[in-house]
Scaffold this motif. Structure first.
Motif, PDB file in Angstrom:
ATOM      1  N   PHE A   7     -61.147 -12.923  23.107  1.00 44.47           N
ATOM      2  CA  PHE A   7     -62.207 -11.983  22.589  1.00 44.47           C
ATOM      3  C   PHE A   7     -63.230 -12.912  22.155  1.00 44.47           C
ATOM      4  O   PHE A   7     -63.173 -13.887  21.446  1.00 44.47           O
ATOM      5  CB  PHE A   7     -61.563 -11.286  21.316  1.00 44.47           C
ATOM      6  N   ILE A   8     -64.503 -12.456  22.604  1.00 37.75           N
ATOM      7  CA  ILE A   8     -65.580 -13.344  22.308  1.00 37.75           C
ATOM      8  C   ILE A   8     -66.150 -12.867  21.018  1.00 37.75           C
ATOM      9  O   ILE A   8     -66.457 -11.595  20.499  1.00 37.75           O
ATOM     10  CB  ILE A   8     -66.812 -12.890  23.272  1.00 37.75           C
ATOM     11  N   TRP A   9     -66.258 -13.959  19.977  1.00 37.71           N
ATOM     12  CA  TRP A   9     -67.121 -13.859  18.854  1.00 37.71           C
ATOM     13  C   TRP A   9     -68.312 -14.650  18.727  1.00 37.71           C
ATOM     14  O   TRP A   9     -68.134 -15.989  18.938  1.00 37.71           O
ATOM     15  CB  TRP A   9     -66.131 -14.564  17.528  1.00 37.71           C
ATOM     16  N   SER A  10     -69.337 -13.917  18.628  1.00 36.64           N
ATOM     17  CA  SER A  10     -70.671 -14.424  19.008  1.00 36.64           C
ATOM     18  C   SER A  10     -71.864 -13.923  17.982  1.00 36.64           C
ATOM     19  O   SER A  10     -71.439 -13.253  17.168  1.00 36.64           O
ATOM     20  CB  SER A  10     -71.006 -13.717  20.613  1.00 36.64           C
ATOM     21  N   THR A  11     -72.900 -14.690  18.096  1.00 36.11           N
ATOM     22  CA  THR A  11     -74.183 -14.189  17.597  1.00 36.11           C
ATOM     23  C   THR A  11     -74.987 -13.806  18.575  1.00 36.11           C
ATOM     24  O   THR A  11     -74.966 -14.399  19.646  1.00 36.11           O
ATOM     25  CB  THR A  11     -74.576 -15.221  16.235  1.00 36.11           C
ATOM     26  N   SER A  12     -76.256 -12.990  18.118  1.00 34.21           N
ATOM     27  CA  SER A  12     -77.162 -12.717  19.117  1.00 34.21           C
ATOM     28  C   SER A  12     -78.480 -13.107  18.819  1.00 34.21           C
ATOM     29  O   SER A  12     -78.660 -12.838  17.473  1.00 34.21           O
ATOM     30  CB  SER A  12     -77.197 -11.067  19.626  1.00 34.21           C
ATOM     31  N   THR A  13     -79.323 -13.228  19.538  1.00 37.34           N
ATOM     32  CA  THR A  13     -80.807 -13.525  19.127  1.00 37.34           C
ATOM     33  C   THR A  13     -81.716 -13.266  20.152  1.00 37.34           C
ATOM     34  O   THR A  13     -81.253 -12.923  21.359  1.00 37.34           O
ATOM     35  CB  THR A  13     -81.105 -14.814  18.408  1.00 37.34           C
ATOM     36  N   CYS A  14     -83.120 -13.471  20.018  1.00 39.24           N
ATOM     37  CA  CYS A  14     -84.039 -13.255  20.934  1.00 39.24           C
ATOM     38  C   CYS A  14     -85.060 -14.135  21.034  1.00 39.24           C
ATOM     39  O   CYS A  14     -85.605 -14.689  19.957  1.00 39.24           O
ATOM     40  CB  CYS A  14     -84.706 -11.680  20.627  1.00 39.24           C
ATOM     41  N   ALA A  15     -85.433 -14.657  22.309  1.00 35.41           N
ATOM     42  CA  ALA A  15     -86.519 -15.745  22.388  1.00 35.41           C
ATOM     43  C   ALA A  15     -87.697 -15.682  21.376  1.00 35.41           C
ATOM     44  O   ALA A  15     -88.135 -16.620  20.676  1.00 35.41           O
ATOM     45  CB  ALA A  15     -87.054 -15.815  23.390  1.00 35.41           C
ATOM     46  N   PHE A  16     -88.557 -14.566  21.566  1.00 40.17           N
ATOM     47  CA  PHE A  16     -89.415 -14.466  20.703  1.00 40.17           C
ATOM     48  C   PHE A  16     -89.445 -14.360  19.084  1.00 40.17           C
ATOM     49  O   PHE A  16     -90.675 -14.760  18.482  1.00 40.17           O
ATOM     50  CB  PHE A  16     -90.688 -13.291  21.291  1.00 40.17           C
ATOM     51  N   GLN A  17     -88.218 -14.059  18.883  1.00 37.67           N
ATOM     52  CA  GLN A  17     -87.934 -14.058  17.441  1.00 37.67           C
ATOM     53  C   GLN A  17     -87.536 -15.266  16.721  1.00 37.67           C
ATOM     54  O   GLN A  17     -87.645 -15.462  15.635  1.00 37.67           O
ATOM     55  CB  GLN A  17     -86.984 -12.865  17.145  1.00 37.67           C
ATOM     56  N   ILE A  18     -86.960 -16.142  17.606  1.00 39.07           N
ATOM     57  CA  ILE A  18     -86.284 -17.477  17.212  1.00 39.07           C
ATOM     58  C   ILE A  18     -86.898 -18.691  17.741  1.00 39.07           C
ATOM     59  O   ILE A  18     -87.058 -19.731  17.197  1.00 39.07           O
ATOM     60  CB  ILE A  18     -84.837 -17.455  17.411  1.00 39.07           C
ATOM     61  N   GLU A  19     -87.506 -18.635  18.785  1.00 36.68           N
ATOM     62  CA  GLU A  19     -87.515 -19.760  19.578  1.00 36.68           C
ATOM     63  C   GLU A  19     -88.664 -20.731  19.253  1.00 36.68           C
ATOM     64  O   GLU A  19     -88.559 -21.920  19.184  1.00 36.68           O
ATOM     65  CB  GLU A  19     -87.854 -19.399  21.010  1.00 36.68           C
ATOM     66  N   GLY A  20     -90.030 -20.258  18.872  1.00 34.50           N
ATOM     67  CA  GLY A  20     -91.021 -21.011  18.675  1.00 34.50           C
ATOM     68  C   GLY A  20     -91.358 -21.689  19.877  1.00 34.50           C
ATOM     69  O   GLY A  20     -91.067 -21.271  21.021  1.00 34.50           O
ATOM     70  N   GLY A  21     -92.211 -22.725  19.730  1.00 37.44           N
ATOM     71  CA  GLY A  21     -92.698 -23.419  20.762  1.00 37.44           C
ATOM     72  C   GLY A  21     -93.442 -22.807  22.017  1.00 37.44           C
ATOM     73  O   GLY A  21     -93.146 -23.018  23.338  1.00 37.44           O
ATOM     74  N   ARG A  22     -94.220 -21.726  21.540  1.00 38.43           N
ATOM     75  CA  ARG A  22     -94.835 -20.486  22.283  1.00 38.43           C
ATOM     76  C   ARG A  22     -95.819 -21.136  23.320  1.00 38.43           C
ATOM     77  O   ARG A  22     -95.968 -20.742  24.335  1.00 38.43           O
ATOM     78  CB  ARG A  22     -95.520 -19.465  21.596  1.00 38.43           C
ATOM     79  N   ASN A  23     -96.618 -22.492  22.884  1.00 38.60           N
ATOM     80  CA  ASN A  23     -97.542 -22.949  24.144  1.00 38.60           C
ATOM     81  C   ASN A  23     -97.093 -24.383  24.365  1.00 38.60           C
ATOM     82  O   ASN A  23     -97.889 -25.246  24.688  1.00 38.60           O
ATOM     83  CB  ASN A  23     -98.784 -23.025  23.347  1.00 38.60           C
ATOM     84  N   GLU A  24     -95.559 -24.663  24.316  1.00 35.50           N
ATOM     85  CA  GLU A  24     -95.123 -25.906  24.591  1.00 35.50           C
ATOM     86  C   GLU A  24     -94.404 -25.774  26.048  1.00 35.50           C
ATOM     87  O   GLU A  24     -93.872 -24.553  26.613  1.00 35.50           O
ATOM     88  CB  GLU A  24     -94.277 -26.477  23.580  1.00 35.50           C
ATOM     89  N   GLY A  25     -94.085 -26.808  26.744  1.00 36.26           N
ATOM     90  CA  GLY A  25     -93.353 -26.821  27.831  1.00 36.26           C
ATOM     91  C   GLY A  25     -93.843 -25.954  29.110  1.00 36.26           C
ATOM     92  O   GLY A  25     -93.052 -25.374  29.855  1.00 36.26           O
ATOM     93  N   GLY A  26     -95.312 -25.921  28.971  1.00 36.01           N
ATOM     94  CA  GLY A  26     -95.742 -24.902  30.155  1.00 36.01           C
ATOM     95  C   GLY A  26     -96.076 -23.601  29.931  1.00 36.01           C
ATOM     96  O   GLY A  26     -96.511 -22.902  30.785  1.00 36.01           O
ATOM     97  N   ARG A  27     -95.448 -23.173  28.828  1.00 38.75           N
ATOM     98  CA  ARG A  27     -95.562 -21.674  28.701  1.00 38.75           C
ATOM     99  C   ARG A  27     -96.984 -21.158  28.316  1.00 38.75           C
ATOM    100  O   ARG A  27     -97.753 -22.022  27.552  1.00 38.75           O
ATOM    101  CB  ARG A  27     -94.557 -21.384  27.402  1.00 38.75           C
ATOM    102  N   THR A  28     -97.175 -20.117  28.601  1.00 35.20           N
ATOM    103  CA  THR A  28     -98.242 -19.212  28.143  1.00 35.20           C
ATOM    104  C   THR A  28     -97.997 -18.016  27.534  1.00 35.20           C
ATOM    105  O   THR A  28     -96.880 -17.638  27.228  1.00 35.20           O
ATOM    106  CB  THR A  28     -99.290 -18.794  29.311  1.00 35.20           C
TER     107      THR A  28
END
Length: 499
Positions: A7-28
């Motif tokens: 059985f999978i015991w997990s947590t969930s999240t979303c890139a724009f809510q947790i990730e940061g680095g929005r203009n790093e690594g070639g991202r626009t």
């Protein structure tokens, strides 16, 4: 990776809510970058209001995924659901792959595997690339060409790391609040835009399934891998069980809020109520037989369910005194029912969301009856609250009580025959909330948003969920003395690499 039969015991999240680095690594920028910059607003302390804050750093998962994978491993979790960022992979157009974006995502997946955590990706969650939105976004059928290139790329590079995938997360909230309202980006508030967007989103599921099967043939993905869709159905409860109008309103509510969002990708068809609504509103849009045949040919494998709360439904003409309600009634794009918030015998969160796990078991049985004995997984379930972070220990008792009743409901549903393969709570750590900015705490782990390092600190719920995962759900007890002792030990042993 741990035995996939577990059985999978997990947590969930979303890139724009947790990730940061929005203009790093070639991202626009995406539509969420544009929206938060244009609507930036922080209410004064003590003043109610929606906080729309910067997502430039968020919880800085972009730089701290190694730290976070150690924290998850320490809690004995064996899964992590992550809403990916299309724009990090294709920041300019649909043809030029960003090598830095691929490299970062693959490194993050590798780190999860290294710590015996199965990464479970969701391909899209509300965050349309700005270059795509400028060209019409989900209203433009050309987006399906762009989308096909994106999903092919994800399956090719990431397919070897996981056997569970999702296409979209909460198409309902995205389109209702972003295409029939201005609450979320792209803030279109246009019925024709809504119809075009939801149909293209449904076709994106079928395209993903077609490419998923091709990726299996090419050996990018294992043959037994599954692809699903995530929906945030709030199971209805009649306001008055003896009122036939309320019971009829329940039927109409389910046609819209269950069948309309799931049938296209799970059964390959739309409920008739949708076609009637298009005609009644004089919307100039036709859904072709070719599209319907394509949906039918490429149905998805299973359902991810975001269960936070049920909702009370009444007939549209029922008059209910405001004194009996916790908050005003709500109506949506259809006027055949209304959602009500009774005060009597109903519990609410700090954000006035109903707390009630009673419809989780019965709701999962309803979905099983409609869609068959397919796998089902809770993708989001959690408590948004104002956590007291002033003491040495963050004692989020209410969150533990909330999680306990819902996890026990999942295990009960599994015991009586629902094919639940896992439970994933929202969310791993405190993040940016579209409805509450950084004021609304959801995490098992606290984030110091005022620190440059975005320092992590476990809450009491972290110790409790660790207990649940370690026992594979056998121990959901709440012994506060034990939990406080466990949390003190966690803090004592909280490695520098976990801060």
């Amino acid at each position: 990776m741990k035995n996939k039969q577990n059985f999978i015991w997990s947590t969930s999240t979303c890139a724009f809510q947790i990730e940061g680095g929005r203009n790093e690594g070639g991202r626009t920028d995406s539509i969420w970058d544009e929206f938060t910059k244009r609507n930036f607003y922080i209410p004064p302390i003590g003043v109610p209001g929606r906080e729309i804050n910067s997502i430039e750093q968020a919880a800085d998962f972009y730089h701290k995924y190694e730290t976070d994978s150690l924290i998850m491993k320490n809690a004995n979790l064996n899964g992590f659901i992550y809403n990916l960022d299309w724009n990090r992979i294709f920041p300019k157009n649909y043809q030029e792959i960003n090598p830095e974006g691929i490299k970062w995502t693959e490194n993050f997946f590798k780190k999860m595997i290294e710590n015996e955590i199965r990464p479970i990706p969701i391909l899209f969650h509300w965050d349309t690339p700005l270059w795509a939105q400028i060209q019409g976004g989900w209203e433009n059928s050309e987006i399906l060409i762009w989308w096909r290139q994106y999903v092919k790329t994800m399956f090719k590079f990431l397919g070897k790391y996981t056997d569970i995938w999702y296409v979209n997360d909460e198409n309902s909230t995205f389109t209702l609040a972003g295409y029939l309202d201005i609450y979320l980006p792209p803030a279109r508030n246009d019925k024709t835009a809504f119809v075009k967007a939801i149909h293209n989103l449904n076709l994106s599921g079928a395209i993903a399934k077609e490419e998923f099967e091709l990726a299996k043939e090419k050996g990018y993905i294992s043959k037994d891998s599954i692809l699903g869709i995530v929906h945030d159905w709030n199971p209805p409860i009649p306001y008055d069980k003896t009122d036939k109008n309320d019971l009829k309103a329940i039927e109409i509510y389910n046609q819209w809020f269950l069948h309309f969002w799931l049938d296209p990708n799970m059964k390959g068809k739309y409920p008739e109520i949708f076609f009637r609504w298009i005609k009644e509103n004089n919307i100039d849009f036709k859904i072709s037989k070719k599209d319907l045949d394509f949906l039918k040919k490429n149905t998805l494998d299973f359902i991810g369910w975001n269960y936070y709360r049920p909702c009370y439904i009444s007939g549209v003409h029922k008059n209910i005194s405001e004194e009996l309600l916790n908050r005003p009634t709500e109506q949506f794009f259809t006027k055949d029912f209304k959602i009500v918030y009774p005060i009597k015998d109903v519990l609410y969160t700090d954000w006035k969301w109903i707390i009630d796990s009673s419809r989780l078991v019965s709701g999962s049985l309803e979905m099983k009856n409609i869609y068959g004995d397919i796998p089902l997984m809770i993708v989001e379930n959690g408590l948004g609250a104002f956590d007291d972070k002033t003491g040495d220990l963050i004692k989020d008792f209410k969150r533990i009580e909330y999680l306990k009743q819902h996890i026990e409901a999942v295990l009960e549903a599994k015991r009586i025959g629902v094919n639940f393969i896992g439970y994933s709570l929202w969310t791993y750590c405190d993040i940016y909330s579209p409805s509450g900015g950084y004021r609304k705490d959801y995490g098992l782990v606290s984030v110091d948003f005022n620190s440059s390092n975005k320092t992590r600190k476990p809450k009491l719920s972290y110790s409790w969920y660790k207990q649940v995962a370690t026992s594979n759900g056998k121990d959901t007890s709440i012994d506060l003395n034990k939990l406080e002792k466990d949390l003190k030990n966690e803090l004592k042993n909280w490695s520098i690499y976990m801060k």
